[in-house]
Design a protein around this motif. Structure first.
Motif: not given
Length: 259
Positions: A160-170, A194-199, A249-259
């Motif tokens: 979700q940090s780099v795009g949108n995901a959905e299951i289209v076929i079972h 793009n996914r690029n934040d290892e931290g 978005s909560d995870y991104h905010r929390l990560y920014t605060l504790i770093h």
């Protein structure tokens, strides 16, 4: 080679050949409407490839040398006209920062044993624009889960940090030969970054170390208690909250605060 698929399938390559023509047609119909080349990983006997080369140019990566010979023969015309480029060998050895030297969409029936690794590499690859992949249903649910859902975890947040995901076929096991022991699903991921934040991803692994415990408890194993207390207070976040209850978005905010 087409007659006895179960005998052809090699366990070490996680081969389950998709034979259901209805599912194959649904995959083609679900493809993103883009001008990009297609990368197919694990074409196998070419069941999906035969449809892909009719609509776009394809570069296919096949690790099984026996199947490579089959594909070279069966798709000789497509190879001769450059509709299909076949690369034999381990795709991970071809794949540096970019799998292809041009924008591409990944469309494939991925072997279960490398599916997660392949998807994560594609999310990091700036040349990859979209993914439409058949994988184990349980794994597809982890990539596409929403906050609050049981399957929501680090893979969900990364996606979700780099795009949108959905299951289209079972897809049931009966669609394959040999039939796998689990259900499958076709996952569509439309990338916007793009996914690029290892931290950040290291932070997520810590956050979801023990999903049943509180997020605060998991994070105290690695992060300073004072910094955590201040971050939780700033975000008005209860210390009893579980990892799957936060939004991306909560995870991104929390990560920014504790770093």
């Amino acid at each position: 080679m087409q007659k006895d698929r179960a005998a052809i399938a090699k366990k070490k390559f996680g081969q389950n050949f998709l034979r259901d023509e209805t599912v194959l047609a649904q995959i083609i119909q679900s493809m993103p409407d883009t001008p990009y080349r297609i990368a197919e990983i694990g074409p196998g006997l070419g069941d999906l490839t035969k449809y892909l080369v009719d609509v776009k140019s394809v570069t296919a990566f096949e690790v099984d040398t026996d199947l490579c010979k089959h594909l070279e023969h069966h798709f000789a015309d497509a190879i001769a006209t450059d509709a299909l480029t076949l690369r034999c060998g381990d795709v991970l050895e071809h794949w540096k920062s970019e799998l292809l030297d041009e924008p591409y969409d990944l469309v494939a029936n991925l072997p279960y044993y490398i599916a997660t690794n392949i998807i994560l590499k594609a999310l990091a690859d700036p040349a990859c624009r979209n993914l439409l992949v058949m994988i184990q249903r349980e794994v597809a649910e982890k990539f596409s889960a929403s906050p609050g859902e049981r399957a929501f975890g680090a893979l969900s947040v990364i996606t979700q940090s780099v795009g949108n995901a959905e299951i289209v076929i079972h897809v049931p096991p009966s669609a394959f030969e040999p039939a796998p022991k689990v259900d499958s699903a076709v996952l569509l991921i439309s990338k916007t970054a793009n996914r690029n934040d290892e931290g950040f991803e290291d932070f997520l692994r810590t956050a979801f170390t023990q999903p049943r415990k509180t997020l605060h408890k998991n994070l105290t194993a690695r992060y300073d208690g004072t910094s955590l207390a201040e971050a939780f207070e700033t975000l008005a976040m209860d210390r009893s909250i579980r990892p799957h209850q936060l939004s991306t978005s909560d995870y991104h905010r929390l990560y920014t605060l504790i770093h």
